[in-house]
Design a protein around this motif. Structure first.
Motif: not given
Lengths: 144, 363
Positions: B331-335, A97-101, A109-113, A92-94
């Motif tokens: 589910s993807v992040n669970l991987l 970060y990607d959408m709102f900065g 571990d925040l990076k572009r998603l 969720d936080e990532n």
């Protein structure tokens, strides 16, 4: 647990409908809710750009008491991370970060998603389109 | 000798990634040391798009969030708008919506069963599952004119009254014997058991901590099915499928059992349609539709877990902010967790058993 009881638990907060607006540390409150009141499922974190600040909304659920609680906190550009408490918060936080900065303190571990790695700008911010010079209608150089 | 690890790209064009998912695996021999999902290949900006569209303009696009279970997202979006406007659905419309949702759930689960077995190298079940799914898609095509993106639900009602009920009767007559066939071919098949039994163990605490919901959570022993408390399903009697196995096999079995639950709900719905023959709607003029100022949130039990939508309105024709929560994203992040320590040849079985669909992840 009803909302009024929760309100006494959390100092300095306001009730806005069924939403609890938090003024102090979010991490501590989520910690109490998770470990003392069995709110064991973080349904989602929603970010809303309000212009000069961003509202983060946390939907928590307890599969034991079958109850929801909604927390809200307003932040500028930095927020507290809760990845120690919920692994799913990483995702969720990532995304936020990607959408709102918004950067989350404690989450390295925040990076572009969704966006490419070299993208500048944060699409879900309200000022995004006006600022972005890569869009044709914002580029003055060709028109000159 | 120095230890070396191998980085392996699984996807995005791998045939068994159910869309375009790229997994970056770090291998030591055949053992997986770490897994990093790379998503975003299907990103369409659904949330940003909503901010520039009126509600009725946005309605046809919501089916595309999960093209295998479009009804659920239509229902979710319509429900939120109805909630904001204070509309309660007439009884017949509500029952029709339940019937279509459950038909859609069966179609979605059938496709998963076929695709999952295909991942494991069994080709025939794919054709069987697609054959049965075809009956449902034909029915939807007859009723709505569309095979996948139905756009059938509207604010306050549905496009038109339900029809061709004999087709649903036919589906309900044929499907149980076909499910028995699947069970005979698949469930106790020794190869299938070897590849799925005790593979990809998902402890309930880990599932909850990673926000995994839906069938995957219920196959780990936690009874959390939103349909029980959902007002749309009021008056329908059924019990959610909860299994204790926690492994890939249990997730398969839970979906097989859910087919019967859905058929049971549809049967009840058809009986209740006979009691509620008057078709009335509470349609609103979508061209002048403005949501009152405020925040609106609703959720639904979609085939791939809890789905929810949050709409913030400032009283204009377009949403100020709209956020989708989808089951597959988690589910993807669970991987990242689930694949570590497993062998590469089990990775596909484990990833497949979670029923990930990428348009839902990428939004």
């Amino acid at each position: 647990m009803d909302l009024e009881e929760l309100k006494t638990l959390i100092e300095q907060c306001e009730l806005d409908g069924n939403k609890i607006c938090i003024k102090n540390s979010l991490y501590d409150i989520v910690n109490i809710l998770k470990n003392k009141y069995s709110y064991n499922l973080l349904k989602s974190i929603t970010a809303v750009d309000l212009g000069d600040e961003t509202e983060l909304i946390y939907n928590l659920y307890s599969t034991i008491d079958e109850e929801d609680v909604i927390l809200s906190v307003k932040v500028k550009n930095e927020a507290e991370s809760i990845i120690d408490l919920f692994d799913s918060a990483k995702a969720d936080e990532n995304e936020i970060y990607d959408m709102f900065g918004i950067s989350f303190i404690g989450n390295d571990d925040l990076k572009r998603l969704y966006m490419p790695e070299n993208w500048t700008g944060f699409p879900l911010r309200k000022d995004y389109v006006q600022d972005d010079t890569r869009l044709a209608w914002n580029d003055d150089t060709d028109n000159a | 000798m120095t230890q070396t690890t191998l980085k392996l790209n699984l996807g995005p064009q791998h045939p068994s990634t159910h869309g375009v998912l790229r997994l970056i695996l770090e291998l030591e021999g055949e053992k997986i040391l770490s897994c990093e999902p790379d998503i975003g290949y299907l990103h369409r900006g659904m949330e940003k798009m909503a901010e520039g569209m009126t509600y009725i303009q946005y309605l046809p696009t919501v089916d595309r969030i999960d093209y295998l279970a479009g009804c659920f997202y239509s229902e979710l979006f319509c429900r939120t708008v109805e909630k904001a406007l204070g509309i309660t659905l007439p009884e017949r419309v509500r029952i029709i919506r339940v019937i279509l949702l459950e038909l859609n759930r069966i179609a979605s689960h059938l496709l998963w069963i076929g695709a999952f077995l295909m991942d494991l190298g069994a080709v025939s079940p794919f054709f069987y599952a697609m054959r049965e799914r075809e009956m449902i898609l034909r029915y939807f095509e007859k009723l709505t004119g569309q095979r996948m993106m139905y756009n059938y639900f509207v604010f306050g009602g549905i496009r038109k009254d339900i029809d061709f009920l004999e087709d649903i009767d036919e589906i309900l007559r044929i499907l149980p014997s076909k499910i028995q066939d699947y069970e005979r071919i698949i469930t106790d098949n020794p190869i299938f058991l070897q590849r799925t039994k005790a593979k990809g163990i998902l402890e309930p605490e880990i599932a909850l901590n990673n926000s995994v919901t839906g069938v995957n959570l219920r196959a780990s022993g936690i009874n959390y099915d939103l349909r029980i408390t959902d007002k749309l399903y009021e008056g329908f009697e059924f019990s959610p499928v909860v299994l204790e196995g926690k492994d890939a096999w249990s997730r398969y079995k839970a979906r097989i059992l859910e087919l019967s639950t859905s058929m049971n709900i549809i049967k009840q719905g058809l009986d209740r349609l006979n009691e509620n023959k008057t078709f009335e709607q509470k349609l609103i003029n979508p061209l002048t539709l403005k949501l009152p100022e405020g925040e609106f949130y609703s959720e639904i039990e979609a085939p791939r877990g809890l789905a929810s939508v949050y709409i913030k309105s400032t009283g204009t024709e377009t949403p100020y902010r709209l956020k989708w929560r989808t089951g597959s994203y988690y589910s993807v992040n669970l991987l990242r967790k689930l694949l570590v320590g497993e062998y590469l040849n089990d990775a596909i079985a484990i990833a497949g058993s979670l029923d990930i669909i990428l348009p839902e992840v990428d939004k």
